[in-house]
Design an enzyme around this catalytic site. Structure first.
Site, PDB file in Angstrom:
ATOM      1  N   ASP A 155       1.625  -0.953 -10.844  1.00  0.00           N
ATOM      2  CA  ASP A 155       1.929  -0.452  -9.504  1.00  0.00           C
ATOM      3  C   ASP A 155       0.866  -0.867  -8.505  1.00  0.00           C
ATOM      4  OD1 ASP A 155       0.091   1.156 -10.772  1.00  0.00           O
ATOM      5  OD2 ASP A 155       0.827   3.036  -9.951  1.00  0.00           O
ATOM      6  N   ASP A 193      -6.594  -2.114  -8.098  1.00  0.00           N
ATOM      7  CA  ASP A 193      -7.691  -1.519  -7.332  1.00  0.00           C
ATOM      8  C   ASP A 193      -8.943  -2.352  -7.647  1.00  0.00           C
ATOM      9  OD1 ASP A 193      -9.685   0.135  -6.315  1.00  0.00           O
ATOM     10  OD2 ASP A 193      -8.654   1.969  -6.811  1.00  0.00           O
ATOM     11  N   LYS A 253      -5.302  -3.593  -3.440  1.00  0.00           N
ATOM     12  CA  LYS A 253      -6.399  -3.221  -2.533  1.00  0.00           C
ATOM     13  C   LYS A 253      -7.490  -4.285  -2.679  1.00  0.00           C
ATOM     14  CE  LYS A 253      -6.186   1.846  -2.670  1.00  0.00           C
ATOM     15  NZ  LYS A 253      -6.960   3.031  -3.101  1.00  0.00           N
ATOM     16  N   ASP A 273       0.303   8.374  -7.997  1.00  0.00           N
ATOM     17  CA  ASP A 273       0.034   9.813  -7.959  1.00  0.00           C
ATOM     18  C   ASP A 273      -1.372  10.133  -7.526  1.00  0.00           C
ATOM     19  OD1 ASP A 273      -1.139   8.734 -10.424  1.00  0.00           O
ATOM     20  OD2 ASP A 273      -1.582  10.828 -10.881  1.00  0.00           O
TER      21      ASP A 273
HETATM   22  C1  PRP Z   1      -3.849   3.267 -12.061  1.00  0.00           C
HETATM   23  C2  PRP Z   1      -2.833   2.221 -11.664  1.00  0.00           C
HETATM   24  C3  PRP Z   1      -3.357   0.971 -12.319  1.00  0.00           C
HETATM   25  C4  PRP Z   1      -4.844   1.159 -12.316  1.00  0.00           C
HETATM   26  C5  PRP Z   1      -5.465   0.333 -11.234  1.00  0.00           C
HETATM   27  O1  PRP Z   1      -3.483   3.748 -13.313  1.00  0.00           O
HETATM   28  O2  PRP Z   1      -1.556   2.557 -12.128  1.00  0.00           O
HETATM   29  O3  PRP Z   1      -2.890   0.836 -13.652  1.00  0.00           O
HETATM   30  O4  PRP Z   1      -5.086   2.551 -12.117  1.00  0.00           O
HETATM   31  O5  PRP Z   1      -6.851   0.481 -11.196  1.00  0.00           O
HETATM   32  P1  PRP Z   1      -7.900  -0.682 -11.472  1.00  0.00           P
HETATM   33  O6  PRP Z   1      -7.417  -1.940 -10.814  1.00  0.00           O
HETATM   34  O7  PRP Z   1      -9.171  -0.152 -10.832  1.00  0.00           O
HETATM   35  O8  PRP Z   1      -8.067  -0.827 -12.946  1.00  0.00           O
HETATM   36  P2  PRP Z   1      -3.800   5.205 -13.857  1.00  0.00           P
HETATM   37  O9  PRP Z   1      -4.817   5.101 -14.952  1.00  0.00           O
HETATM   38  O10 PRP Z   1      -4.115   6.113 -12.704  1.00  0.00           O
HETATM   39  O11 PRP Z   1      -2.478   5.637 -14.576  1.00  0.00           O
HETATM   40  P3  PRP Z   1      -1.009   5.880 -14.049  1.00  0.00           P
HETATM   41  O12 PRP Z   1      -0.364   4.533 -13.924  1.00  0.00           O
HETATM   42  O13 PRP Z   1      -0.388   6.734 -15.105  1.00  0.00           O
HETATM   43  O14 PRP Z   1      -1.078   6.595 -12.701  1.00  0.00           O
END
Ligand code: PRP
Length: 191
Positions: free
Chosen positions: A106, A109, A137, A165
């Site tokens: 999704d 970051d 981002k 979320d």
């Molecule tokens: C979030 C998002 C990505 C990740 C991005 O997952 O869905 O997988 O963080 O962050 P990064 O680029 O800094 O690694 P999360 O662990 O919050 O799980 P979720 O998908 O269940 O919300």
């Protein structure tokens, strides 16, 4: 930015990407993937749980190729800060050896999650491996990362909706909205 009066969550600030904008972008990505994989009969869309679920299920309906769907569950976040540690909680079920894989998340970051999972999947000898993310981002990246199919680049807002979320709240919003973190903390304490 569109101010909306009837937010189902009191901590929402603004809609930054509307349902219609998402729909149009998903249509375009689906067209691109359809064209790029017109010679493939072994395409798998591999989503990262849980944030990518809405995106994967919308996108797959716009890809006019035979395909399969699989998921992995990984963790990289504690609340709103990224740890840089990526844990595989549940692996994909199908054998991707010799398959054309599109890894879908999704949001990118720091880039740790998609980068770590991409490297892991490369060791499993897919025929090809591309990456796809709804949101990026760019200014938050901590590793060099190329996203082959990108929905939208966004500034460093905390966003929820369309699968994303804050502490499990907000995933069901059909649009992407920014979070008022002060209001969130007043309501729920620190995320
Ligand atoms: C979030 C998002 C990505 C990740 C991005 O997952 O869905 O997988 O963080 O962050 P990064 O680029 O800094 O690694 P999360 O662990 O919050 O799980 P979720 O998908 O269940 O919300």
């Amino acid at each position: 930015m569109i101010p909306a009066p009837n937010y189902p969550y009191a901590f929402i600030d603004h809609i930054i990407i509307s349902e219609e904008e998402i729909r149009q972008r998903v249509d375009t990505l689906g067209e691109q993937i359809t064209n790029d994989y017109k010679d493939s009969d072994k395409l798998v869309l591999l989503g990262l749980l849980r944030g990518s679920v809405m995106f994967v299920t919308d996108l797959m309906r716009k890809v006019r190729r035979p395909l399969t769907m699989d998921f992995m569950s990984v963790s990289s976040y504690a609340g709103s800060t990224s740890s840089g540690f990526v844990r595989i909680d549940s692996d994909h079920k199908s054998n991707i050896h010799g398959w054309d894989v599109i890894l879908i998340d999704d949001i990118v970051d720091t880039g740790y999650t998609i980068n770590t999972v991409r490297k892991l999947l490369m060791d499993r000898n897919p025929r090809s491996l591309k990456t796809c993310a709804l949101l990026d981002k760019v200014e938050r990246h901590k590793v060099e990362i190329d996203i082959d199919y990108l929905g939208f680049s966004i500034p460093d807002y905390f966003v929820v909706g369309y699968g994303l979320d804050i502490d499990e709240k907000g995933r069901n919003l059909p649009y992407i909205a920014s979070v008022n973190l002060e209001r969130y903390q007043d309501l729920y304490g620190k995320s």
